[in-house]
Scaffold this motif. Structure first.
Motif, mmCIF file in Angstrom:
data_model
loop_
_atom_site.group_PDB
_atom_site.id
_atom_site.type_symbol
_atom_site.label_atom_id
_atom_site.label_comp_id
_atom_site.label_asym_id
_atom_site.label_seq_id
_atom_site.Cartn_x
_atom_site.Cartn_y
_atom_site.Cartn_z
ATOM 1 N N SER A 5 0.956 -1.576 -0.075
ATOM 2 C CA SER A 5 0.022 -0.145 0.395
ATOM 3 C C SER A 5 0.682 1.367 0.109
ATOM 4 O O SER A 5 0.271 2.383 -0.790
ATOM 5 C CB SER A 5 -0.495 -0.003 0.862
ATOM 6 N N ASP A 6 1.763 1.242 0.877
ATOM 7 C CA ASP A 6 2.780 2.810 0.678
ATOM 8 C C ASP A 6 3.617 3.094 -0.631
ATOM 9 O O ASP A 6 4.065 4.014 -1.053
ATOM 10 C CB ASP A 6 3.654 2.452 2.372
ATOM 11 N N GLN A 9 0.499 4.774 -4.545
ATOM 12 C CA GLN A 9 -1.132 5.743 -4.283
ATOM 13 C C GLN A 9 -1.960 5.209 -4.878
ATOM 14 O O GLN A 9 -2.187 5.361 -6.530
ATOM 15 C CB GLN A 9 -0.417 7.418 -5.493
ATOM 16 N N SER A 10 -3.249 4.825 -3.946
ATOM 17 C CA SER A 10 -3.656 3.451 -4.132
ATOM 18 C C SER A 10 -4.963 4.000 -3.669
ATOM 19 O O SER A 10 -4.897 4.082 -2.028
ATOM 20 C CB SER A 10 -3.154 2.516 -4.346
ATOM 21 N N SER A 54 -10.962 -1.035 -6.429
ATOM 22 C CA SER A 54 -9.854 -0.656 -6.615
ATOM 23 C C SER A 54 -8.795 -0.425 -7.444
ATOM 24 O O SER A 54 -9.397 -0.528 -8.162
ATOM 25 C CB SER A 54 -9.260 -1.586 -6.326
ATOM 26 N N GLY A 82 -5.540 0.859 1.119
ATOM 27 C CA GLY A 82 -4.419 1.204 -0.219
ATOM 28 C C GLY A 82 -6.027 0.020 -1.715
ATOM 29 O O GLY A 82 -6.090 -0.099 -0.753
#
Length: 183
Positions: A5-6, A9-10, A54, A82
């Protein structure tokens, strides 16, 4: 999954009021306007009229902007880290596979219904594979619930303070029985 996730950019957004086909069309329209790094997809098939999308932040923003033109009732940005259940989580798969390889899973007394394919599984090796696939595969919640109901599920329990699962279950089958159990 946090590291995955980090790394990108989601985001995720709920799309309310459309069927799955229209949400897919909305995703396709959004994907025409963004680069590959911002593509979106349906990540969670909750129930008719409630799907989570997503993908990259720009793609999610386009979904939010276009949703009304597709006649969606509303969108709700989800407070998550994310784009879960998409290719954005691919970096987490190998670490999960390694953790599962070091974990003993015994044959369950009751088959596990997977959200990947909504089918029952009892073989520990298959369960491990399907758990790894869950990280990047859309959640087939509606089909999973229908599978359970079709196999004779009579009573369900939702643990915790909310009634989200109860609401979804009732939208799938108004006759289904569910009890909320809170602490």
């Amino acid at each position: 999954m946090q590291e995955a996730s980090d790394a990108a950019q989601s985001a995720m957004v709920s799309v309310i009021g459309l069927d799955a086909e229209k949400v897919q069309m909305l995703c396709d329209a959004a994907n025409e306007e963004v680069n590959d790094e911002n593509r979106v997809q349906i990540a969670n098939y909750l129930c008719t009229g409630n799907y989570a999308v997503s993908g990259g932040i720009k793609g999610v923003e386009v979904v939010e902007a276009k949703a009304k033109s597709f006649k969606a009732r509303m969108t709700v940005r989800l407070a998550v880290a994310g784009a879960f259940h998409t290719r954005f989580m691919e970096p987490a798969v190998s670490r999960l596979e390694a953790a599962l390889a070091a974990t003993e899973i015994r044959t369950p007394r009751i088959p596990v219904i997977s959200n990947v394919d909504a089918q029952p599984h009892s073989d520990p090796a298959t369960i491990k594979k399907i758990l790894s696939r869950q990280v990047t595969s859309p959640v087939q919640w509606e089909t999973t619930v229908k599978t359970l109901l079709g196999k004779g599920l009579k009573n369900s329990y939702e643990l915790g303070p909310g009634k989200v699962i109860a609401g979804i279950l009732k939208r799938i089958d108004k006759t289904a029985s569910i009890e909320n159990v809170s602490a």
